[in-house]
Design an enzyme around this catalytic site. Structure first.
Site, PDB file in Angstrom:
ATOM      1  N   ASN A  10      49.854  69.389  24.582  1.00  0.00           N
ATOM      2  CA  ASN A  10      49.414  70.624  23.917  1.00  0.00           C
ATOM      3  C   ASN A  10      50.440  71.716  24.227  1.00  0.00           C
ATOM      4  O   ASN A  10      50.492  72.215  25.346  1.00  0.00           O
ATOM      5  CB  ASN A  10      48.018  70.997  24.459  1.00  0.00           C
ATOM      6  CG  ASN A  10      47.541  72.349  23.975  1.00  0.00           C
ATOM      7  OD1 ASN A  10      48.096  72.920  23.028  1.00  0.00           O
ATOM      8  ND2 ASN A  10      46.494  72.866  24.611  1.00  0.00           N
ATOM      9  N   LYS A  12      50.523  74.648  23.086  1.00  0.00           N
ATOM     10  CA  LYS A  12      49.916  75.996  23.027  1.00  0.00           C
ATOM     11  C   LYS A  12      50.803  76.935  22.196  1.00  0.00           C
ATOM     12  O   LYS A  12      51.469  76.476  21.267  1.00  0.00           O
ATOM     13  CB  LYS A  12      49.674  76.546  24.431  1.00  0.00           C
ATOM     14  CG  LYS A  12      48.948  75.540  25.324  1.00  0.00           C
ATOM     15  CD  LYS A  12      48.405  76.130  26.587  1.00  0.00           C
ATOM     16  CE  LYS A  12      47.829  75.019  27.445  1.00  0.00           C
ATOM     17  NZ  LYS A  12      47.125  75.517  28.601  1.00  0.00           N
ATOM     18  N   HIS A  97      38.900  73.480  23.175  1.00  0.00           N
ATOM     19  CA  HIS A  97      39.760  73.792  24.325  1.00  0.00           C
ATOM     20  C   HIS A  97      39.220  75.037  25.025  1.00  0.00           C
ATOM     21  O   HIS A  97      38.768  75.976  24.363  1.00  0.00           O
ATOM     22  CB  HIS A  97      41.208  73.998  23.867  1.00  0.00           C
ATOM     23  CG  HIS A  97      42.167  74.030  25.010  1.00  0.00           C
ATOM     24  ND1 HIS A  97      42.317  75.141  25.806  1.00  0.00           N
ATOM     25  CD2 HIS A  97      42.985  73.088  25.518  1.00  0.00           C
ATOM     26  CE1 HIS A  97      43.209  74.869  26.760  1.00  0.00           C
ATOM     27  NE2 HIS A  97      43.627  73.621  26.597  1.00  0.00           N
ATOM     28  N   GLU A  99      40.600  77.514  26.295  1.00  0.00           N
ATOM     29  CA  GLU A  99      41.202  78.799  25.898  1.00  0.00           C
ATOM     30  C   GLU A  99      40.579  79.308  24.602  1.00  0.00           C
ATOM     31  O   GLU A  99      40.463  80.517  24.388  1.00  0.00           O
ATOM     32  CB  GLU A  99      42.729  78.642  25.782  1.00  0.00           C
ATOM     33  CG  GLU A  99      43.371  78.515  27.167  1.00  0.00           C
ATOM     34  CD  GLU A  99      44.662  77.732  27.207  1.00  0.00           C
ATOM     35  OE1 GLU A  99      45.277  77.497  26.160  1.00  0.00           O
ATOM     36  OE2 GLU A  99      45.064  77.315  28.323  1.00  0.00           O
ATOM     37  N   GLU A 169      38.488  68.698  31.026  1.00  0.00           N
ATOM     38  CA  GLU A 169      39.474  69.651  31.524  1.00  0.00           C
ATOM     39  C   GLU A 169      38.781  70.713  32.371  1.00  0.00           C
ATOM     40  O   GLU A 169      38.280  71.713  31.833  1.00  0.00           O
ATOM     41  CB  GLU A 169      40.183  70.326  30.348  1.00  0.00           C
ATOM     42  CG  GLU A 169      40.939  69.373  29.457  1.00  0.00           C
ATOM     43  CD  GLU A 169      42.082  70.074  28.746  1.00  0.00           C
ATOM     44  OE1 GLU A 169      43.237  69.682  28.958  1.00  0.00           O
ATOM     45  OE2 GLU A 169      41.829  71.037  28.010  1.00  0.00           O
ATOM     46  N   GLY A 175      46.552  75.057  33.806  1.00  0.00           N
ATOM     47  CA  GLY A 175      47.651  76.006  33.946  1.00  0.00           C
ATOM     48  C   GLY A 175      47.730  76.649  35.321  1.00  0.00           C
ATOM     49  O   GLY A 175      48.455  77.627  35.515  1.00  0.00           O
ATOM     50  N   SER A 215      46.711  70.634  34.815  1.00  0.00           N
ATOM     51  CA  SER A 215      47.868  70.519  35.711  1.00  0.00           C
ATOM     52  C   SER A 215      48.244  69.064  36.004  1.00  0.00           C
ATOM     53  O   SER A 215      48.703  68.758  37.110  1.00  0.00           O
ATOM     54  CB  SER A 215      47.640  71.312  37.000  1.00  0.00           C
ATOM     55  OG  SER A 215      47.461  72.689  36.683  1.00  0.00           O
TER      56      SER A 215
HETATM   57  C1  PEP Z   1      45.640  72.181  28.639  1.00  0.00           C
HETATM   58  O1  PEP Z   1      45.870  73.293  28.239  1.00  0.00           O
HETATM   59  O2  PEP Z   1      44.950  71.397  27.951  1.00  0.00           O
HETATM   60  C2  PEP Z   1      46.200  71.775  29.928  1.00  0.00           C
HETATM   61  C3  PEP Z   1      45.735  70.688  30.493  1.00  0.00           C
HETATM   62  O3  PEP Z   1      47.161  72.595  30.456  1.00  0.00           O
HETATM   63  P1  PEP Z   1      47.985  72.334  31.830  1.00  0.00           P
HETATM   64  O4  PEP Z   1      48.430  70.905  31.811  1.00  0.00           O
HETATM   65  O5  PEP Z   1      49.139  73.288  31.744  1.00  0.00           O
HETATM   66  O6  PEP Z   1      47.066  72.621  32.948  1.00  0.00           O
END
Ligand code: PEP
Length: 253
Positions: A10, A12, A97, A99, A169, A175, A215
């Site tokens: 992703n 973003k 997601h 966000e 997640e 992040g 992460s």
């Molecule tokens: C995400 O935004 O779905 C995600 C897992 O981000 P990150 O790997 O940067 O934590």
């Protein structure tokens, strides 16, 4: 049926046109020899078609949109419909997601509408869910996840399950550089599979791929993917580095 192994990136709201071109080209070239994994890139909307052109010859490569409209068509300025996405060759849509839930207040009702639009237009969906840090601290993370699953998935008939992939997640890990430990990931994935078995059936639950996101990187992917109920990853930051993203793709034991 064996569960699919999937690694999805992703991007973003990152990359310029040129950066997206270079990144997609590098990922495609470096991952050519990696087999047995479904590879998905979720670039920003304006670069979807270009990334599709770069990866389209690779049988195991797919592209997805980071969002799609809950509406079918018409006077919804700024929205991008599932039909539009399908017409340019998109394979997947990301729905739910954290966000989007956090910054755009997307509700479960909207998520259901988005998934319906996606499936009606022959897009597969990666449906994301996960608890906040406060949920984990007060030990309500299972309850939160169960609510997110029930509120959305109980609206879908079994015959639509082949179009769904799930992504756990934990919001505290997205992040932040802080990852769920393999034990924490496995515990939640096993729990999710149990809940899926009670919404659908044990057989259905065993066929659904559940990705981990938060992460996940080139260093920790192997131990996360070694967990029995972790079928791959949804990768944010590390998907912006071709080398790291491809290392993640080759982290299945
Ligand atoms: C995400 O935004 O779905 C995600 C897992 O981000 P990150 O790997 O940067 O934590």
């Amino acid at each position: 049926m064996k569960r699919k192994k999937i690694v999805a990136g992703n991007w973003k709201m990152n990359t310029s046109w040129l950066e997206a071109f270079d990144l997609a080209t590098a990922i495609k070239n470096k991952s050519e020899k990696i087999k047995g994994v479904e590879k998905i890139i979720f670039p920003p909307f304006p670069f979807l078609q270009m990334v599709k052109e770069i990866v389209k010859e690779e049988g195991d490569f797919y592209i997805g949109a980071q969002n799609c409209s809950e509406f079918q068509k018409g006077a919804y300025t700024g929205e991008v419909s599932a039909a539009m996405l399908r017409s340019l060759g998109c394979d997947y849509a990301l729905v739910g997601h954290s966000e989007r839930r956090q910054f755009f207040n997307e509700s479960s009702t909207q998520l259901i509408a988005k998934i319906n639009q996606a499936i009606e237009n022959n897009l597969s969906v990666i449906f994301c869910f996960g608890e906040q840090l406060s949920d984990r601290k007060n030990n309500s993370h299972f309850e939160t996840v169960n609510k997110q699953l029930l509120e959305v998935l109980s609206y879908f008939p079994k015959d639509q399950l082949p179009k769904l992939v799930l992504a756990y997640e934990p919001v505290w890990a997205i992040g932040t550089g802080e990852t769920a430990s393999p034990a924490q990931a496995q515990e939640m994935h096993a729990y999710v599979r149990e809940q899926l078995a009670s919404i659908f059936s044990k057989e259905d639950a065993n066929e659904l791929s559940i990705l981990y996101g938060g992460s996940c990187n080139a260093q920790n992917a192997a131990e996360l993917f070694a967990c029995a109920d972790v079928d791959g990853g949804l990768i944010g930051g590390a998907s912006l580095k071709a080398e790291d993203f491809c290392t993640i793709m080759s982290s299945f034991s």
